[in-house]
Design an enzyme around this catalytic site. Structure first.
Site, PDB file in Angstrom:
ATOM      1  N   ASP A  10       0.766  -1.161   0.095  1.00  0.00           N
ATOM      2  CA  ASP A  10       0.058  -0.055   0.061  1.00  0.00           C
ATOM      3  C   ASP A  10       0.690   1.116  -0.012  1.00  0.00           C
ATOM      4  OD1 ASP A  10      -1.996  -1.849   0.157  1.00  0.00           O
ATOM      5  OD2 ASP A  10      -2.720  -1.231   2.264  1.00  0.00           O
ATOM      6  N   ASP A 131     -15.460  -3.538  -1.369  1.00  0.00           N
ATOM      7  CA  ASP A 131     -14.755  -3.187  -0.329  1.00  0.00           C
ATOM      8  C   ASP A 131     -16.166  -2.989   0.994  1.00  0.00           C
ATOM      9  OD1 ASP A 131     -12.397  -3.197  -1.183  1.00  0.00           O
ATOM     10  OD2 ASP A 131     -12.310  -1.093  -1.410  1.00  0.00           O
TER      11      ASP A 131
END
Length: 241
Positions: A10, A131
């Site tokens: 990330d 998500d």
């Protein structure tokens, strides 16, 4: 029993970070070079690396793309990227630069017609990132929660031809509390497609539990960075397809 392991990188501000439950105010920095991290994962045997442009997800545009492209062009490993992908231009920017798979998330929720068009046009090179917060889809770096149920959206895209889904349970992401296997299985059953589990993996036991359900893959981030186990150990334990 086998599983494709996707070590996660990330990116925020050009660094490798992890957020707790997607909270940009709860960030831990784990490295100064996304490329060096990708190189390390590739050397340890990764077949795929999962990269996320956190700045891009928040800002709605590509920000850390140069690190993704560098990894795709210089390393012998498959790269998938999500975050800040809002247009066909964004998709082509990555695919034409050697990235293997592009993840569409927020745009799939706000403009499902566009997402379906891209799925039909680029096939397996597109993954749909769903998500979920309490079962409902969250978007824009998880800052917004929609009124759409993740499972229902997954069904719609599966019917349109999507082959790969990345399902993240936000409540478990970055917590090392164990994955929400029931929710992942629900998504896999609803879509009948390949689902990659994301969020909460803390042990080799978690990976074995995911693999035992026939799930295609698992994204692993914080557990690797916190040395709960190594990528080599994970690959040895659950293998790859």
């Amino acid at each position: 029993m086998s599983l494709t392991i996707y070590p996660a990188i990330d990116m925020r501000g050009g660094k490798c970070v992890r957020l707790l439950q997607g909270d940009y105010d709860q960030e831990t920095i784990y490295g100064d070079s996304p490329f060096d991290m990708a190189k390390s994962f590739a050397a340890d045997g990764a077949e795929w690396i999962h990269m996320v442009d956190l700045d891009g997800a928040k800002d709605g545009k590509r920000v850390n793309d140069r690190f993704v492209i560098e990894a795709a062009q210089k390393l012998q490993v498959n790269i998938q990227i999500g975050g800040g992908i809002r247009s066909e231009e964004d998709i082509l920017h990555y695919l034409e630069s050697g990235v293997n798979r592009v993840i569409i998330g927020s745009i799939a929720v706000s403009n499902p017609e566009f997402a379906i068009e891209m799925i039909k046009k680029y096939g397996g090179k597109i993954a749909v990132g769903l998500d979920a917060k309490n079962g409902y889809v969250a978007t824009h770096g998880w800052l917004d929660t929609s009124e759409l149920k993740a499972v229902e959206l997954g069904k719609r895209f599966a019917e349109a031809g999507a082959e790969t889904f990345i399902f993240t349970d936000i409540a478990t992401d970055g917590t090392l509390a164990g994955p929400n296997i029931a929710a992942v299985c629900e998504m896999a059953e609803a879509t009948g497609k390949n689902v990659i589990a994301s969020g909460g993996v803390s042990s080799l036991g978690d990976l074995k539990a995911i693999a035992s359900k026939g799930i295609q893959g698992a994204i692993v981030g914080k557990a690797l960075y916190e040395n709960r186990f190594t990528l080599k150990e994970a690959l040895k334990e659950v293998g790859t397809r």
